[in-house]
Design an enzyme around this catalytic site. Sequence first.
Site, PDB file in Angstrom:
ATOM      1  N   LYS A  74      26.533   5.836  -4.337  1.00  0.00           N
ATOM      2  CA  LYS A  74      25.220   5.213  -4.099  1.00  0.00           C
ATOM      3  C   LYS A  74      24.624   4.725  -5.410  1.00  0.00           C
ATOM      4  O   LYS A  74      24.136   3.609  -5.496  1.00  0.00           O
ATOM      5  CB  LYS A  74      24.234   6.197  -3.450  1.00  0.00           C
ATOM      6  CG  LYS A  74      24.420   6.478  -1.999  1.00  0.00           C
ATOM      7  CD  LYS A  74      24.030   5.354  -1.067  1.00  0.00           C
ATOM      8  CE  LYS A  74      25.188   4.468  -0.755  1.00  0.00           C
ATOM      9  NZ  LYS A  74      26.133   4.896   0.237  1.00  0.00           N
ATOM     10  N   ARG A 125      25.037  -9.081   4.800  1.00  0.00           N
ATOM     11  CA  ARG A 125      26.490  -9.029   4.651  1.00  0.00           C
ATOM     12  C   ARG A 125      26.919  -9.304   3.200  1.00  0.00           C
ATOM     13  O   ARG A 125      28.050  -9.039   2.832  1.00  0.00           O
ATOM     14  CB  ARG A 125      27.151 -10.057   5.585  1.00  0.00           C
ATOM     15  CG  ARG A 125      26.886  -9.768   7.053  1.00  0.00           C
ATOM     16  CD  ARG A 125      27.378 -10.898   7.934  1.00  0.00           C
ATOM     17  NE  ARG A 125      28.821 -11.033   7.900  1.00  0.00           N
ATOM     18  CZ  ARG A 125      29.672 -10.309   8.603  1.00  0.00           C
ATOM     19  NH1 ARG A 125      29.207  -9.380   9.411  1.00  0.00           N
ATOM     20  NH2 ARG A 125      30.961 -10.508   8.523  1.00  0.00           N
ATOM     21  N   GLU A 145      26.597   1.661  -6.853  1.00  0.00           N
ATOM     22  CA  GLU A 145      26.584   0.393  -6.120  1.00  0.00           C
ATOM     23  C   GLU A 145      25.240  -0.327  -6.144  1.00  0.00           C
ATOM     24  O   GLU A 145      25.200  -1.547  -6.087  1.00  0.00           O
ATOM     25  CB  GLU A 145      27.134   0.525  -4.694  1.00  0.00           C
ATOM     26  CG  GLU A 145      26.291   1.274  -3.703  1.00  0.00           C
ATOM     27  CD  GLU A 145      26.924   1.268  -2.306  1.00  0.00           C
ATOM     28  OE1 GLU A 145      26.690   2.227  -1.559  1.00  0.00           O
ATOM     29  OE2 GLU A 145      27.636   0.305  -1.946  1.00  0.00           O
ATOM     30  N   TRP A 180      30.854 -15.280   0.617  1.00  0.00           N
ATOM     31  CA  TRP A 180      31.149 -14.200  -0.337  1.00  0.00           C
ATOM     32  C   TRP A 180      32.500 -14.569  -0.921  1.00  0.00           C
ATOM     33  O   TRP A 180      33.518 -14.536  -0.221  1.00  0.00           O
ATOM     34  CB  TRP A 180      31.191 -12.873   0.421  1.00  0.00           C
ATOM     35  CG  TRP A 180      31.298 -11.666  -0.436  1.00  0.00           C
ATOM     36  CD1 TRP A 180      30.284 -11.055  -1.102  1.00  0.00           C
ATOM     37  CD2 TRP A 180      32.483 -10.900  -0.687  1.00  0.00           C
ATOM     38  NE1 TRP A 180      30.774  -9.955  -1.757  1.00  0.00           N
ATOM     39  CE2 TRP A 180      32.114  -9.830  -1.527  1.00  0.00           C
ATOM     40  CE3 TRP A 180      33.807 -11.001  -0.292  1.00  0.00           C
ATOM     41  CZ2 TRP A 180      33.026  -8.885  -1.975  1.00  0.00           C
ATOM     42  CZ3 TRP A 180      34.716 -10.063  -0.733  1.00  0.00           C
ATOM     43  CH2 TRP A 180      34.307  -9.018  -1.566  1.00  0.00           C
ATOM     44  N   GLU A 182      29.620  10.770  -2.788  1.00  0.00           N
ATOM     45  CA  GLU A 182      28.698   9.817  -2.164  1.00  0.00           C
ATOM     46  C   GLU A 182      27.496   9.535  -3.069  1.00  0.00           C
ATOM     47  O   GLU A 182      27.056   8.389  -3.183  1.00  0.00           O
ATOM     48  CB  GLU A 182      28.256  10.369  -0.800  1.00  0.00           C
ATOM     49  CG  GLU A 182      27.236   9.538  -0.053  1.00  0.00           C
ATOM     50  CD  GLU A 182      27.705   8.127   0.291  1.00  0.00           C
ATOM     51  OE1 GLU A 182      28.893   7.807   0.123  1.00  0.00           O
ATOM     52  OE2 GLU A 182      26.849   7.325   0.698  1.00  0.00           O
ATOM     53  N   CYS A 228      31.344 -13.008   4.226  1.00  0.00           N
ATOM     54  CA  CYS A 228      30.717 -14.249   4.668  1.00  0.00           C
ATOM     55  C   CYS A 228      30.036 -14.072   6.027  1.00  0.00           C
ATOM     56  O   CYS A 228      30.492 -13.298   6.869  1.00  0.00           O
ATOM     57  CB  CYS A 228      31.776 -15.338   4.833  1.00  0.00           C
ATOM     58  SG  CYS A 228      32.819 -15.526   3.406  1.00  0.00           S
ATOM     59  N   HIS A 284      39.171  19.996 -16.131  1.00  0.00           N
ATOM     60  CA  HIS A 284      40.503  19.418 -16.320  1.00  0.00           C
ATOM     61  C   HIS A 284      40.446  18.005 -16.894  1.00  0.00           C
ATOM     62  O   HIS A 284      41.407  17.259 -16.795  1.00  0.00           O
ATOM     63  CB  HIS A 284      41.276  19.429 -14.997  1.00  0.00           C
ATOM     64  CG  HIS A 284      41.511  20.813 -14.486  1.00  0.00           C
ATOM     65  ND1 HIS A 284      42.391  21.685 -15.068  1.00  0.00           N
ATOM     66  CD2 HIS A 284      40.915  21.497 -13.473  1.00  0.00           C
ATOM     67  CE1 HIS A 284      42.370  22.844 -14.428  1.00  0.00           C
ATOM     68  NE2 HIS A 284      41.471  22.754 -13.458  1.00  0.00           N
ATOM     69  N   ASN A 311      35.316 -17.261   7.516  1.00  0.00           N
ATOM     70  CA  ASN A 311      35.214 -15.922   6.931  1.00  0.00           C
ATOM     71  C   ASN A 311      36.612 -15.332   7.006  1.00  0.00           C
ATOM     72  O   ASN A 311      37.219 -15.323   8.062  1.00  0.00           O
ATOM     73  CB  ASN A 311      34.219 -15.092   7.766  1.00  0.00           C
ATOM     74  CG  ASN A 311      34.212 -13.625   7.384  1.00  0.00           C
ATOM     75  OD1 ASN A 311      34.679 -13.241   6.305  1.00  0.00           O
ATOM     76  ND2 ASN A 311      33.693 -12.794   8.278  1.00  0.00           N
ATOM     77  N   GLY A 312      37.143 -14.856   5.876  1.00  0.00           N
ATOM     78  CA  GLY A 312      38.490 -14.275   5.890  1.00  0.00           C
ATOM     79  C   GLY A 312      39.353 -14.900   4.813  1.00  0.00           C
ATOM     80  O   GLY A 312      38.849 -15.604   3.923  1.00  0.00           O
ATOM     81  N   LYS A 359      28.279  -6.155   3.174  1.00  0.00           N
ATOM     82  CA  LYS A 359      28.014  -5.080   4.131  1.00  0.00           C
ATOM     83  C   LYS A 359      29.247  -4.749   4.928  1.00  0.00           C
ATOM     84  O   LYS A 359      29.557  -3.608   5.202  1.00  0.00           O
ATOM     85  CB  LYS A 359      26.869  -5.500   5.060  1.00  0.00           C
ATOM     86  CG  LYS A 359      26.492  -4.449   6.100  1.00  0.00           C
ATOM     87  CD  LYS A 359      25.937  -3.216   5.437  1.00  0.00           C
ATOM     88  CE  LYS A 359      25.611  -2.099   6.405  1.00  0.00           C
ATOM     89  NZ  LYS A 359      25.493  -0.806   5.702  1.00  0.00           N
TER      90      LYS A 359
HETATM   91  O1  M6R Z   1      31.540  -0.317   7.895  1.00  0.00           O
HETATM   92  P1  M6R Z   1      32.376   0.744   7.254  1.00  0.00           P
HETATM   93  O2  M6R Z   1      31.803   2.117   7.412  1.00  0.00           O
HETATM   94  O3  M6R Z   1      33.805   0.710   7.669  1.00  0.00           O
HETATM   95  O4  M6R Z   1      32.322   0.391   5.705  1.00  0.00           O
HETATM   96  C1  M6R Z   1      33.051   1.109   4.760  1.00  0.00           C
HETATM   97  C2  M6R Z   1      32.598   0.792   3.358  1.00  0.00           C
HETATM   98  O5  M6R Z   1      32.779  -0.567   3.079  1.00  0.00           O
HETATM   99  C3  M6R Z   1      31.126   1.146   3.140  1.00  0.00           C
HETATM  100  O6  M6R Z   1      30.853   2.477   3.443  1.00  0.00           O
HETATM  101  C4  M6R Z   1      30.734   0.864   1.676  1.00  0.00           C
HETATM  102  O7  M6R Z   1      31.377   1.758   0.816  1.00  0.00           O
HETATM  103  C5  M6R Z   1      29.218   0.935   1.512  1.00  0.00           C
HETATM  104  N1  M6R Z   1      28.768  -0.129   0.659  1.00  0.00           N
HETATM  105  C6  M6R Z   1      28.766   2.207   0.902  1.00  0.00           C
HETATM  106  O8  M6R Z   1      27.386   2.241   0.722  1.00  0.00           O
END
Ligand code: M6R
Length: 608
Positions: free
Chosen positions: A488, A27, A491, A75, A484, A2, A507, A101-102, A603
């Site tokens: 990417k 965010r 997501e 959110w 990674e 949020c 395996h 938020n929370g 975010k």
């Molecule tokens: O702000 P942070 O680096 O702590 O965030 C960690 C993850 O939430 C963040 O890397 C998330 O996996 C991203 N969406 C990846 O692209």
Amino acid sequence: MCGIIGYCGHRPAVPVLVEGLRRLEYRGYDSAGVGFLHTDGLKVIKAKGKLCELDKKLAQENVFNATSGIGHTRWATHGEPNEPNAHPHVDHTGRLAMIHNGIIENYQEIKKELLAEGVTFKSETDTEVLLNLISKYLQEEGEMLPALSRALNRVEGAYAIAVFDAQNPGVVHAARVSSPLVLGVGTGENFLASDIPAFLPYTRDVVFLEDGELVRIDASSWQVMRVRDLSPVEKKVDTITWDVQAAQKGGHKHFMIKEIFEQPKVIQDCLCGRLATDLDEVRLPELDCLEGAPKRIHIVACGTSFHAGLWGMYLLEQWARIPVQVEIASEFRYRDPILDPDTLIIAISQSGETADTLAGIKLAKQQGLKVLGLCNVVGSSVARESDYVVYTQAGPEISVASTKAMCSQLTALLLLTLHWGSKTGKLDPKIHRDTLHGLRSLPELLEKTLPALRDRAFELAREYSDADSFLYLGRGLYYPLALEGALKLKEISYIHAEGYAAGEMKHGPIALIDPKFPSFAIALDDDLFPKVKSNLVEVQARSGEIIALTNVGLDLEVDHRWDVPRASGPLATFLALPALQLFAYEVADYLGKDVDQPRNLAKSVTVE
Ligand code: M6R
């Protein structure tokens, strides 16, 4: 997560709030709303979906009289993303509006109590429960500050809240525990927000609020006090040096592509002031008070930052000969880990606000360990909670998918390895010298390489955007990159992808391979190349198609070679990483996905 904003000043508040929310869009959110005082009383306007839906509703109202108010992008955590659950919520008396938020963990017990007293609820949210508790105490106390203190001392969980009182419209109260909240100090106006860009067009002067602090703002003043007992807290006003421009798209279609192309500068900025001019030394004055190199390291992080940490483990162990363990923060925090007192915790986080990572830091500190925060956002919670901070200096990252932040984290981890490798005396001075030399020219090499990488990503994306699944394979330093690359792709394109250590494929995952299940291999020129090549033969034997990131001249026959320039040792990572990012980007863009704000993602993950 949020986004929250509060405003008290001389401008029409609603446009300020909505523009602020727009700058917090990165965010992630699924509904939005604003609350302010209208000629006929408290007005709350909310809409499910993106801000354009809220804009449509606001266009039908006269919203220009109010000069204070609150705004929110939600959110969903408790209750589905619909209009009744959107914020601001209004208490049952119709006097207060609140954004949050929370997560309030003990809301059910409080709700039961309030229901028994005849309070009715319009939403399924924990926020509405907290608001009605504040409202109840306001009736009992007669004043907002003691009411807030009583209510917040009762709740458990995480929150950043802002409360607007229709009987006192020029004032907003806010408080935080484990969710971000900053105060923007203007001239004749003050702001509250989850993040600085929300009010950056109006002021660069900010006050970072700490857990357990409560703030009262009006147009001309602000006061911070402790939630616990309302005792005053002295705060310092910091001035932000980056500007709104740095947080805008600059002609690119998406923030993500802009941020991928910023990586040469990111490396340069991360190196800035940290390489001695004679090239012989890495200077990290932030670590001067740490004597020598740590005996052991435990890295704690989430998502992309976790992948960066895993990459750091390979390098730190190989070159600095320091034992390193890397762990996902959400596991670490509840595992009751046995930590040696000689261990240095490294918490890696772009945002510096990730709840699980922050909880990991707290746990380590309770056990008396020192924490080094590797973090991008200056003044963030990770930075403030850590004993030492190395800022990664990537600048604001807006796209939910983290790209340039990882590049900066890898650069910082490489610098730490070189720094501690010299201190332990375990790193071959020639490797040290050559790597520093290579690092200096890396930004230029990457700058030249990026356009061609994008062209190739564009071609391959068209060919593979109809895939249902992808397997990403790599070994050694490129295993974290395989993870990674898969993260990417999934997501932002919503195509299922798994990252695997190439040697582990046999395996289990090899059972998935067939002509419709492509693999994306990272097969660059290093000691493990022959091993990766054998693993790819195993894929080919099952008629699996392969895209391979590789180097010119390497003997490798696959369906699609993707040759990237050579760079010495781990520096090759910095050329492979953007290729993975660009492939995911081009696939997602081709499929018409919401690249910068993928569904269900936020975010800054400020809840656990
Ligand atoms: O702000 P942070 O680096 O702590 O965030 C960690 C993850 O939430 C963040 O890397 C998330 O996996 C991203 N969406 C990846 O692209």
